[in-house]
Enzyme design. Structure first.
Site, mmCIF file in Angstrom:
data_model
loop_
_atom_site.group_PDB
_atom_site.id
_atom_site.type_symbol
_atom_site.label_atom_id
_atom_site.label_comp_id
_atom_site.label_asym_id
_atom_site.label_seq_id
_atom_site.Cartn_x
_atom_site.Cartn_y
_atom_site.Cartn_z
ATOM 1 N N THR A 47 0.827 -1.200 0.000
ATOM 2 C CA THR A 47 0.000 0.000 0.000
ATOM 3 C C THR A 47 0.866 1.257 0.000
ATOM 4 O O THR A 47 0.571 2.225 -0.706
ATOM 5 C CB THR A 47 -0.958 0.012 1.205
ATOM 6 O OG1 THR A 47 -1.699 -1.216 1.201
ATOM 7 C CG2 THR A 47 -1.923 1.162 1.141
ATOM 8 N N CYS A 48 1.936 1.239 0.751
ATOM 9 C CA CYS A 48 2.834 2.399 0.801
ATOM 10 C C CYS A 48 3.494 2.613 -0.563
ATOM 11 O O CYS A 48 3.556 3.737 -1.065
ATOM 12 C CB CYS A 48 3.895 2.215 1.879
ATOM 13 S SG CYS A 48 3.220 2.043 3.546
ATOM 14 N N ALA A 49 3.962 1.531 -1.155
ATOM 15 C CA ALA A 49 4.581 1.614 -2.482
ATOM 16 C C ALA A 49 3.570 2.138 -3.500
ATOM 17 O O ALA A 49 3.901 2.977 -4.349
ATOM 18 C CB ALA A 49 5.113 0.245 -2.897
ATOM 19 N N SER B 248 1.089 4.148 -2.969
ATOM 20 C CA SER B 248 0.863 5.583 -2.783
ATOM 21 C C SER B 248 1.994 6.406 -3.396
ATOM 22 O O SER B 248 1.748 7.461 -3.979
ATOM 23 C CB SER B 248 0.667 5.930 -1.305
ATOM 24 O OG SER B 248 1.862 5.902 -0.583
#
Length: 165
Positions: free
Chosen positions: A59-61, A63
């Protein structure tokens, strides 16, 4: 404390994001070349703070990729992707993904940023990492939009964040 969830379980952060219309708190973070960067380095620009736990999660990647894509067409705007990952890991990820429309910054040295923006998890499995949040700052340094994502495993609302620019 902000109450959010991680995989459905309640977790807390140290406080609340700065209020809309307030002056964005300054900070010191470490860039990929190990230089120190602060909010004042981007004075006069529109700023998106994309804050997240770790660039090594899906999820961070996602974003970082999405803001990189969206930032390519924005004038006088900078997207700062902020986590506690080491600058080397952030740089390696962006190089491997050919992401050059965002600037990665790390809070690995101290709590200067998370204290100013109140985004550090205080309990749960991500204790000490940064909560997934977005803060948009206008050219005058005022906060124009904030989102602390209610469920950490979900992506932020990109459209609302970018509409605040």
């Amino acid at each position: 404390m902000a109450k959010i969830t991680f995989k459905g379980t309640a977790v807390n952060t140290q406080g609340d994001l700065p209020g809309i219309g307030s002056s964005a708190p300054d900070f010191k973070l470490t860039a990929g070349d190990l230089s120190e960067r602060s909010l004042s380095d981007f004075k006069g620009k529109k700023i998106v703070l994309n804050i997240f736990p770790s660039i090594d999660t899906g999820t961070c990647a996602a974003s970082v990729r999405k803001f990189n894509e969206k930032a390519s067409g924005l004038e006088n705007t900078v997207v700062l992707c902020i986590s506690r990952d080491l600058p080397f890991a952030q740089g390696r990820f962006c190089a491997a993904e050919n992401l050059d429309n965002v600037i990665t910054l790390s809070e690995y040295k101290d709590n200067n940023f998370s204290d100013a923006y109140q985004v550090k998890f205080t309990d749960g499995p991500l204790t000490g990492l940064l909560s997934r949040s977005v803060v948009v700052i206008d050219e005058s340094g005022k906060v124009s939009y904030t989102e602390q994502v209610a469920e950490t495993t979900e992506e932020p609302d990109y459209d609302k964040a970018l509409a605040a620019l």
